[in-house]
Scaffold this motif. Structure first.
Motif, PDB file in Angstrom:
ATOM      1  N   LEU A  40       4.267  -2.322  23.705  1.00 26.92           N
ATOM      2  CA  LEU A  40       5.233  -2.165  24.789  1.00 26.92           C
ATOM      3  C   LEU A  40       4.879  -3.015  26.004  1.00 26.92           C
ATOM      4  O   LEU A  40       5.518  -2.921  27.029  1.00 26.92           O
ATOM      5  CB  LEU A  40       5.319  -0.692  25.201  1.00 26.92           C
ATOM      6  N   SER A  41       3.852  -3.855  25.880  1.00 29.63           N
ATOM      7  CA  SER A  41       3.405  -4.625  27.035  1.00 29.63           C
ATOM      8  C   SER A  41       4.307  -5.812  27.336  1.00 29.63           C
ATOM      9  O   SER A  41       4.432  -6.217  28.474  1.00 29.63           O
ATOM     10  CB  SER A  41       1.977  -5.114  26.812  1.00 29.63           C
ATOM     11  N   SER A  42       4.943  -6.382  26.342  1.00 29.42           N
ATOM     12  CA  SER A  42       5.773  -7.561  26.556  1.00 29.42           C
ATOM     13  C   SER A  42       7.208  -7.158  26.870  1.00 29.42           C
ATOM     14  O   SER A  42       7.600  -6.010  26.724  1.00 29.42           O
ATOM     15  CB  SER A  42       5.739  -8.464  25.318  1.00 29.42           C
ATOM     16  N   GLU A  43       7.999  -8.137  27.301  1.00 34.07           N
ATOM     17  CA  GLU A  43       9.415  -7.910  27.592  1.00 34.07           C
ATOM     18  C   GLU A  43      10.157  -7.466  26.335  1.00 34.07           C
ATOM     19  O   GLU A  43      10.939  -6.544  26.350  1.00 34.07           O
ATOM     20  CB  GLU A  43      10.025  -9.205  28.136  1.00 34.07           C
ATOM     21  N   ASN A  44       9.893  -8.148  25.216  1.00 40.59           N
ATOM     22  CA  ASN A  44      10.522  -7.819  23.943  1.00 40.59           C
ATOM     23  C   ASN A  44       9.440  -7.363  22.973  1.00 40.59           C
ATOM     24  O   ASN A  44       8.604  -8.152  22.577  1.00 40.59           O
ATOM     25  CB  ASN A  44      11.256  -9.043  23.385  1.00 40.59           C
ATOM     26  N   PRO A  45       9.427  -6.077  22.601  1.00 40.91           N
ATOM     27  CA  PRO A  45       8.399  -5.584  21.686  1.00 40.91           C
ATOM     28  C   PRO A  45       8.403  -6.371  20.376  1.00 40.91           C
ATOM     29  O   PRO A  45       9.450  -6.763  19.879  1.00 40.91           O
ATOM     30  CB  PRO A  45       8.800  -4.132  21.453  1.00 40.91           C
ATOM     31  N   ILE A  46       7.220  -6.605  19.831  1.00 43.21           N
ATOM     32  CA  ILE A  46       7.065  -7.412  18.628  1.00 43.21           C
ATOM     33  C   ILE A  46       7.797  -6.769  17.462  1.00 43.21           C
ATOM     34  O   ILE A  46       7.650  -5.594  17.190  1.00 43.21           O
ATOM     35  CB  ILE A  46       5.571  -7.575  18.287  1.00 43.21           C
ATOM     36  N   GLY A  47       8.590  -7.581  16.748  1.00 43.98           N
ATOM     37  CA  GLY A  47       9.264  -7.125  15.553  1.00 43.98           C
ATOM     38  C   GLY A  47      10.558  -6.372  15.797  1.00 43.98           C
ATOM     39  O   GLY A  47      11.179  -5.925  14.850  1.00 43.98           O
ATOM     40  N   LEU A  48      10.983  -6.211  17.035  1.00 44.52           N
ATOM     41  CA  LEU A  48      12.215  -5.478  17.310  1.00 44.52           C
ATOM     42  C   LEU A  48      13.259  -6.403  17.907  1.00 44.52           C
ATOM     43  O   LEU A  48      12.941  -7.313  18.658  1.00 44.52           O
ATOM     44  CB  LEU A  48      11.946  -4.323  18.273  1.00 44.52           C
ATOM     45  N   LYS A  49      14.505  -6.148  17.568  1.00 45.75           N
ATOM     46  CA  LYS A  49      15.619  -6.910  18.108  1.00 45.75           C
ATOM     47  C   LYS A  49      16.452  -5.967  18.961  1.00 45.75           C
ATOM     48  O   LYS A  49      16.693  -4.827  18.584  1.00 45.75           O
ATOM     49  CB  LYS A  49      16.462  -7.483  16.974  1.00 45.75           C
ATOM     50  N   GLU A  50      16.889  -6.463  20.112  1.00 46.99           N
ATOM     51  CA  GLU A  50      17.715  -5.631  20.982  1.00 46.99           C
ATOM     52  C   GLU A  50      19.028  -5.305  20.279  1.00 46.99           C
ATOM     53  O   GLU A  50      19.675  -6.171  19.693  1.00 46.99           O
ATOM     54  CB  GLU A  50      17.981  -6.332  22.307  1.00 46.99           C
TER      55      GLU A  50
END
Length: 80
Positions: free
Chosen positions: A9-19
Motif C-alpha cells: 500500500l506504499s505506492s500510488e498504485n498497489p502492485i498487481g492491481l488495476k483501478e
C-alpha cells in the motif's frame, strides 16, 4: 469483509492491481456500481462479490489479468 492479503500500500498504485471502473467515492467510502449488490466499502474492505477492494479511497479490481480457464485443446481439430 476485511482485506487479508499482503498488498503493498506504499505506492500510488498497489502492485498487481488495476483501478476499477463503475464506482464513485465520498468521505472515505466507495460505492461500487458493477454488480446488483451495489456495495458501499470502507478502506481495505472487499465487496460482496470478492472482486473489488477499496484502498485509500480508490476501488481496485482483484480479478484483472487472472484467467478463469485455460484450455490446451487446439482450436481446429482434424476429422476422424
Amino acid at each position: 469483509m476485511e482485506l487479508d492479503t499482503n498488498i503493498s500500500l506504499s505506492s500510488e498504485n498497489p502492485i498487481g492491481l488495476k483501478e476499477a471502473l463503475f464506482y464513485s467515492s465520498s468521505k472515505g467510502y466507495v460505492h461500487c456500481g458493477l454488480c446488483p449488490h451495489n456495495c458501499t466499502l470502507k478502506d481495505r474492505e472487499v465487496g460482496l462479490c470478492r472482486t473489488r477492494v477499496n484502498i485509500k479511497g480508490k476501488l481496485y479490481t482483484l480479478a484483472y489479468a487472472n484467467p478463469c480457464a485455460v484450455n490446451v485443446d487446439p482450436i481446429e481439430k482434424k476429422p476422424l
